[in-house]
Design a protein around this motif. Structure first.
Motif, short mmCIF file in Angstrom:
data_model
loop_
_atom_site.label_atom_id
_atom_site.label_comp_id
_atom_site.label_asym_id
_atom_site.label_seq_id
_atom_site.Cartn_x
_atom_site.Cartn_y
_atom_site.Cartn_z
N GLN A 95 32.76 0.56 5.47
CA GLN A 95 34.11 0.61 5.99
C GLN A 95 34.24 1.74 7.00
O GLN A 95 33.48 2.71 7.00
CB GLN A 95 35.11 0.83 4.85
CG GLN A 95 35.11 -0.28 3.81
CD GLN A 95 36.11 0.01 2.71
OE1 GLN A 95 36.96 0.88 2.85
NE2 GLN A 95 36.04 -0.74 1.63
N SER A 96 35.27 1.61 7.89
CA SER A 96 35.49 2.66 8.87
C SER A 96 35.84 3.98 8.19
O SER A 96 35.47 5.04 8.66
CB SER A 96 36.61 2.25 9.83
OG SER A 96 37.81 1.99 9.12
N GLN A 97 36.57 3.91 7.07
CA GLN A 97 36.84 5.11 6.29
C GLN A 97 36.62 4.81 4.82
O GLN A 97 37.49 4.26 4.15
CB GLN A 97 38.25 5.65 6.49
CG GLN A 97 38.46 6.97 5.74
CD GLN A 97 39.88 7.49 5.78
OE1 GLN A 97 40.81 6.73 6.01
NE2 GLN A 97 40.04 8.77 5.54
N SER A 140 33.16 10.46 0.34
CA SER A 140 31.99 10.98 1.05
C SER A 140 31.17 11.74 0.01
O SER A 140 31.64 12.75 -0.53
CB SER A 140 32.38 11.91 2.19
OG SER A 140 32.97 11.20 3.27
N ASP A 142 32.43 2.27 -2.74
CA ASP A 142 33.26 2.63 -1.58
C ASP A 142 32.93 4.04 -1.13
O ASP A 142 33.73 4.97 -1.29
CB ASP A 142 34.73 2.49 -1.97
CG ASP A 142 35.66 2.56 -0.77
OD1 ASP A 142 35.16 2.65 0.37
OD2 ASP A 142 36.89 2.53 -0.97
N GLU A 144 30.28 6.77 1.60
CA GLU A 144 29.19 7.12 2.50
C GLU A 144 28.44 8.27 1.83
O GLU A 144 28.97 8.92 0.92
CB GLU A 144 29.72 7.58 3.87
CG GLU A 144 30.52 8.88 3.81
CD GLU A 144 30.71 9.54 5.18
OE1 GLU A 144 30.04 9.12 6.15
OE2 GLU A 144 31.53 10.48 5.26
N ILE A 155 33.96 11.51 6.55
CA ILE A 155 35.07 10.65 6.96
C ILE A 155 35.81 10.08 5.75
O ILE A 155 36.83 9.42 5.90
CB ILE A 155 34.58 9.49 7.85
CG1 ILE A 155 33.54 8.63 7.14
CG2 ILE A 155 34.02 10.03 9.17
CD1 ILE A 155 33.10 7.40 7.93
N GLY A 156 35.31 10.34 4.55
CA GLY A 156 35.99 9.86 3.35
C GLY A 156 37.24 10.66 3.04
O GLY A 156 37.37 11.83 3.41
N GLU A 157 38.18 10.02 2.36
CA GLU A 157 39.40 10.72 1.95
C GLU A 157 39.09 11.77 0.89
O GLU A 157 39.69 12.85 0.87
CB GLU A 157 40.41 9.71 1.40
CG GLU A 157 41.73 10.33 0.96
CD GLU A 157 42.69 9.31 0.39
OE1 GLU A 157 43.73 9.73 -0.19
OE2 GLU A 157 42.42 8.09 0.50
N ARG A 159 39.49 15.84 0.74
CA ARG A 159 38.78 16.50 1.84
C ARG A 159 39.68 17.46 2.61
O ARG A 159 39.29 18.60 2.92
CB ARG A 159 38.19 15.45 2.79
CG ARG A 159 37.50 16.06 4.02
CD ARG A 159 36.91 14.99 4.92
NE ARG A 159 36.40 15.59 6.13
CZ ARG A 159 37.12 15.77 7.24
NH1 ARG A 159 38.38 15.37 7.28
NH2 ARG A 159 36.57 16.32 8.31
N GLU A 160 40.90 17.04 2.94
CA GLU A 160 41.80 17.91 3.70
C GLU A 160 42.13 19.17 2.92
O GLU A 160 42.21 20.27 3.50
CB GLU A 160 43.08 17.15 4.07
CG GLU A 160 42.86 16.05 5.10
CD GLU A 160 44.17 15.41 5.53
OE1 GLU A 160 45.25 15.88 5.06
OE2 GLU A 160 44.14 14.44 6.31
#
Length: 322
Positions: A2-4, A8, A34, A36, A84-86, A172-173
């Motif tokens: 997936q794009s995101q 991660s 789900d 990367e 790029i994962g949440e 991540r944020e």
């Protein structure tokens, strides 16, 4: 992919060629796919990186650093910056996950969208002996739970920490906002510093499942050679002093003193130079704690070195070595 992806998976690699495939296989066996994978090679000199490249899996992204970073702190931070994962989830290259780990973390994150940090139980593997961590053993029967700073510190003081690197997930944020791992500031204990900050600054949660297997006897473990940084431990308290309540601050100082005593004993047992007095670097939280530190200073250093040699000998006997 997936794009995101939701996750991660962050995996620092430094001379863990004998173990890296086991770690990655445990990721590929997850019931939740789900994700990367970000592998950061920390200037390894063995075949570990070749093993990763040889898998030829499109879900794996590889980054490299020119200088090894003690504890993998810089490698994990680099991975988080490029993820790029949440949610980011950590796995040491010599550990492995149980198949349902990511699924259980995702369920908690979706059920409580305001969470910042999610931990789970883990099994420590030493030679032929395995044991679940103390917090899991004590709390598993009570189910999932939110964890505040007071509760976290109360358990950590009793050596029942809810979090371990290979069994923790962070938004991540949020991870980037609070500064990530303290790279360049310590060789050991940076994870403990981060967990305290994470619980203090964001909503934390514990999932009552076993997430990881933590191998104590693997190669190149920093816990075997490094000692806690007393400077980082003091910073942990000083950075949070204005943010926490009076009761939380007292517990934080008690926890910091416990970590400093451990650092002091580690240095003595390894014959390292003592640059500071245990009385000067600790925090005053009562006469009992003060005299406990004073007693440690009065004991001769050979007591700790002898205990360390005995532990090392017993460990070698268990492993069938002489």
């Amino acid at each position: 992919m997936q794009s995101q992806p939701f996750f991660s998976v962050i995996l620092p690699l430094y001379n863990k060629g004998r173990h890296i495939k086991r770690a990655l296989d445990s990721v590929f066996r997850q019931s939740c796919m789900d994700f990367e994978i970000i592998v950061v090679d920390d200037s390894s000199t063995d075949e570990g990186l070749k093993v990763v490249i040889g898998l030829q899996d499109s879900r794996i992204r590889i980054f490299s650093r020119n200088t090894p970073g003690p504890g993998g702190y810089a490698a994990r931070n680099l991975a988080a910056e490029n993820a790029i994962g949440e949610w980011i989830v950590f796995l040491d290259a010599d550990d492995e996950w149980y198949p349902e780990h990511l699924q259980k973390i995702k369920l908690a994150a979706n059920e409580y969208p305001n969470l910042c940090t999610i931990g789970a139980g883990w099994v420590s593997v030493r030679s032929n002996r395995e044991s679940a961590n103390k917090y899991f053993v004590n709390k598993k029967g009570y189910g999932n739970r939110c964890i505040g700073l007071n509760g976290y510190l109360s358990e950590a003081i009793r050596d029942r920490r809810p979090f371990h690197t290979s069994a923790v997930a962070m938004n991540r944020e949020f991870f980037l906002k609070i500064g990530g791992f303290p790279e360049g500031r310590a060789k050991k204990g940076g994870d403990l510093y981060l967990w305290v900050k994470a619980v203090a600054y964001g909503n934390s949660y514990w999932s009552a499942h076993l997430g990881a297997r933590y191998y104590h006897t693997s190669d190149n473990k920093v816990i075997h050679t490094a000692t806690f940084s007393t400077v980082l431990i003091r910073s942990m308290v000083e950075e949070l002093t204005e943010f926490v309540s009076e009761d939380e601050l007292k517990l934080l100082k008690i926890y910091a003193n416990k970590m400093m005593r451990k650092a002091y004993i580690e240095k003595l047992s390894k014959g390292a130079e003592l640059t500071d007095s245990l009385l000067d670097i600790g925090f005053y939280v009562g006469s009992f704690d003060y005299f406990e530190r004073l007693l440690l200073m009065l004991l001769p250093s050979f007591v700790f070195r002898s205990k360390a040699r005995i532990r090392s000998l017993l460990s070698r006997i268990k492993n069938g070595k002489r």
